[in-house]
Design a protein around this motif. Structure first.
Motif, PDB file in Angstrom:
ATOM      1  N   UNK A  20       0.781  -1.179  -0.105  1.00  0.00           N
ATOM      2  CA  UNK A  20       0.013   0.039   0.050  1.00  0.00           C
ATOM      3  C   UNK A  20       0.837   1.203   0.067  1.00  0.00           C
ATOM      4  N   UNK A  21       1.885   1.070   0.739  1.00  0.00           N
ATOM      5  CA  UNK A  21       2.824   2.475   0.811  1.00  0.00           C
ATOM      6  C   UNK A  21       3.470   2.701  -0.523  1.00  0.00           C
ATOM      7  N   UNK A  22       3.789   1.599  -1.462  1.00  0.00           N
ATOM      8  CA  UNK A  22       4.311   1.957  -2.681  1.00  0.00           C
ATOM      9  C   UNK A  22       3.214   2.439  -3.741  1.00  0.00           C
ATOM     10  N   UNK A  23       2.075   1.864  -3.634  1.00  0.00           N
ATOM     11  CA  UNK A  23       0.906   2.246  -4.354  1.00  0.00           C
ATOM     12  C   UNK A  23       0.758   3.880  -4.031  1.00  0.00           C
ATOM     13  N   UNK A  24       0.955   4.185  -2.816  1.00  0.00           N
ATOM     14  CA  UNK A  24       0.809   5.498  -2.312  1.00  0.00           C
ATOM     15  C   UNK A  24       1.863   6.334  -2.981  1.00  0.00           C
ATOM     16  N   UNK A  25       3.145   6.103  -3.094  1.00  0.00           N
ATOM     17  CA  UNK A  25       4.238   6.849  -3.683  1.00  0.00           C
ATOM     18  C   UNK A  25       4.077   6.824  -5.135  1.00  0.00           C
ATOM     19  N   UNK A  67      11.417  -1.834  -7.249  1.00  0.00           N
ATOM     20  CA  UNK A  67      12.443  -2.185  -5.940  1.00  0.00           C
ATOM     21  C   UNK A  67      11.301  -3.045  -5.182  1.00  0.00           C
ATOM     22  N   UNK A  68      12.119  -4.198  -4.530  1.00  0.00           N
ATOM     23  CA  UNK A  68      11.100  -5.019  -3.584  1.00  0.00           C
ATOM     24  C   UNK A  68      11.060  -4.196  -2.317  1.00  0.00           C
ATOM     25  N   UNK A  69      12.214  -3.535  -1.986  1.00  0.00           N
ATOM     26  CA  UNK A  69      12.360  -3.048  -0.651  1.00  0.00           C
ATOM     27  C   UNK A  69      11.753  -1.583  -0.516  1.00  0.00           C
ATOM     28  N   UNK A  70      10.827  -1.147   0.359  1.00  0.00           N
ATOM     29  CA  UNK A  70      10.101   0.069   0.229  1.00  0.00           C
ATOM     30  C   UNK A  70      11.151   1.216   0.408  1.00  0.00           C
ATOM     31  N   UNK A  71      11.943   1.062   1.281  1.00  0.00           N
ATOM     32  CA  UNK A  71      12.957   2.170   1.375  1.00  0.00           C
ATOM     33  C   UNK A  71      13.849   2.475   0.446  1.00  0.00           C
ATOM     34  N   UNK A  72      14.279   1.470  -0.552  1.00  0.00           N
ATOM     35  CA  UNK A  72      14.982   1.762  -1.781  1.00  0.00           C
ATOM     36  C   UNK A  72      13.984   2.520  -2.848  1.00  0.00           C
ATOM     37  N   UNK A  85       8.132  -1.205   9.806  1.00  0.00           N
ATOM     38  CA  UNK A  85       9.268  -2.350   9.952  1.00  0.00           C
ATOM     39  C   UNK A  85       8.879  -3.579   8.961  1.00  0.00           C
ATOM     40  N   UNK A  86       8.599  -2.986   7.710  1.00  0.00           N
ATOM     41  CA  UNK A  86       8.057  -4.034   6.664  1.00  0.00           C
ATOM     42  C   UNK A  86       9.171  -4.527   5.989  1.00  0.00           C
ATOM     43  N   UNK A  87       9.107  -5.861   5.564  1.00  0.00           N
ATOM     44  CA  UNK A  87       9.967  -6.758   5.016  1.00  0.00           C
ATOM     45  C   UNK A  87       9.975  -6.459   3.365  1.00  0.00           C
ATOM     46  N   UNK A  88      10.519  -7.229   2.806  1.00  0.00           N
ATOM     47  CA  UNK A  88      10.261  -7.316   1.175  1.00  0.00           C
ATOM     48  C   UNK A  88       9.090  -8.076   0.961  1.00  0.00           C
ATOM     49  N   UNK A  89       8.420  -7.521  -0.295  1.00  0.00           N
ATOM     50  CA  UNK A  89       7.221  -8.384  -0.745  1.00  0.00           C
ATOM     51  C   UNK A  89       7.511  -9.334  -1.525  1.00  0.00           C
ATOM     52  N   UNK A  90       8.172 -10.312  -1.283  1.00  0.00           N
ATOM     53  CA  UNK A  90       8.804 -11.235  -2.438  1.00  0.00           C
ATOM     54  C   UNK A  90       7.799 -12.225  -2.679  1.00  0.00           C
ATOM     55  N   UNK A  91       6.976 -12.720  -1.778  1.00  0.00           N
ATOM     56  CA  UNK A  91       6.371 -13.681  -1.726  1.00  0.00           C
ATOM     57  C   UNK A  91       4.893 -13.706  -2.705  1.00  0.00           C
TER      58      UNK A  91
END
Lengths: 106, 170
Positions: free
Chosen positions: A34-39, B25-30, B78-84
Motif C-alpha cells: 500500500x505504501x508503494x501504491x501511495x508513492x 524495487x522490492x524494498x520500500x526504503x529503496x 518495519x516492513x520486509x520485502x514483498x517477495x512472496x
C-alpha cells in the motif's frame, strides 16, 4: 555564454510527463504494497505538475504555477492522512498488502 | 544538439529511470530513495523552465517533508520485502501493462504529442513569472481565497491524522 534555456520545445516536457504518469499507473496496478501504491500516486501528481509548469512557462501565464502550489498543499495533506490510514490498517490487520485488506469488499 | 538539449535529455532520462527503479524495487526504503532522486530531477526541470519558486518548493515540501514522512512510516511499520506475492499473478500483471500502455497512448493523443501545439520556445515573460515576487503577488491578491481555504484544509488534515493514528480507547 547564453543561459536563456529556450531551445527545448514544449512537446519534450509533455512527453516526459506522459511517460512518468504511465510509470505511475503501472506501479499502482502491479504493486501490492500500500505504501508503494501511495508513492506511485505522488509520482503521478508530480508528472501533472510538470505539465502545468511547462504550459505556464510557454504561455507566459502564472496561473499554472499557482495551481502547482495548491496541488502541493493538497498532496501534503493527502500524504499525511493516507499514511495515518495505513498505520491504522496495519494496527488492525498487521499487513499493508492490499490483497489481504478486503474487509470493504462486497 | 547543443548543451541545453543534452542537459535536458540527461535529466529526463534520469527521471524516467529512477521512476522505473522506484516501481520495481522490492524494498520500500529503496523505492522511497529512488522517488527522492526523481523529485530532484523534476526540480532541475522546473529550473530549466524558469520556475524558481516551484523548484525550491518541490525540494522543500516533496523531497524534504513528504518523503521523510514516508520513510518514517516505513521504518515505524518495519516492513520486509514483498517477495512472496509478486510471482503468482502474471495474468493480472499482463493486463495491467496493457492498460498502462493504453493510458500512455491516450495521454499522448490527448496532448497531441506527435505534432504538438507548435510551441517551440518559451514565452518572453517566462523568466519573470516564475519568481517568488510574481507568484507571491498573485497568491496574495488574485488567489487569496483559495490560499486561505488551503489553511483550513491543512487544519482538517492535522485533526484527521491525529484521530486516525492515535491508539484506541480501551
Amino acid at each position: 555564454m547564453n543561459f536563456n534555456l529556450t531551445e527545448i520545445p514544449l512537446n519534450y516536457y509533455l512527453a516526459l510527463s506522459a511517460i512518468m504518469f504511465s510509470i505511475g499507473v503501472v506501479g499502482v496496478l502491479t504493486r501490492r504494497n500500500a505504501i508503494i501504491v501511495f508513492m506511485c500516486i505522488e509520482l503521478m501528481l508530480n508528472s501533472v505538475n510538470l505539465t502545468l509548469v511547462a504550459f505556464s512557462a510557454f504561455h507566459g501565464n502564472a496561473t499554472g504555477q499557482i495551481l502547482v502550489f495548491f496541488v502541493m498543499a493538497v498532496a501534503a495533506a493527502e500524504a499525511a492522512v493516507g499514511l495515518a490510514i495505513i498505520i491504522a490498517l496495519f494496527r488492525n490487520k498487521m499487513t499493508v498488502n492490499i490483497d489481504e485488506i478486503n474487509i470493504m469488499k462486497w | 544538439m547543443n548543451f541545453e538539449v543534452i542537459f535536458f535529455f540527461f535529466i529526463a532520462v534520469s527521471a524516467v529511470v529512477s521512476a522505473i527503479l522506484m516501481i520495481t524495487q522490492r524494498n520500500p526504503i529503496k523505492s522511497v530513495l529512488f522517488l527522492i532522486v526523481n523529485f530532484f530531477c523534476l526540480a532541475l526541470i522546473y529550473l530549466i523552465l524558469h520556475a524558481q519558486f516551484i523548484a525550491i518548493i518541490q525540494i522543500l515540501v516533496y523531497a524534504g517533508a513528504i518523503m521523510v514522512l514516508f520513510l518514517f512510516v516505513i521504518m515505524l511499520l518495519n516492513l520486509g520485502d514483498e517477495s512472496r506475492l509478486t510471482e503468482k499473478m502474471n495474468f493480472k500483471k499482463t493486463i495491467a501493462y496493457v492498460l498502462s500502455g493504453i493510458v500512455l497512448l491516450e495521454i499522448m493523443i490527448g496532448l497531441g504529442l506527435p505534432l504538438g501545439y507548435g510551441f517551440s520556445s518559451m514565452h518572453p515573460r517566462a523568466v519573470e513569472i516564475g519568481t517568488v515576487e510574481s507568484i507571491g503577488k498573485s497568491l496574495y491578491t488574485e488567489f487569496i481565497l483559495p490560499f486561505e481555504i488551503t489553511s483550513l484544509l491543512l487544519l482538517a488534515a492535522i485533526v484527521g491524522v491525529i484521530v486516525l493514528a492515535k491508539k484506541k480507547f480501551q
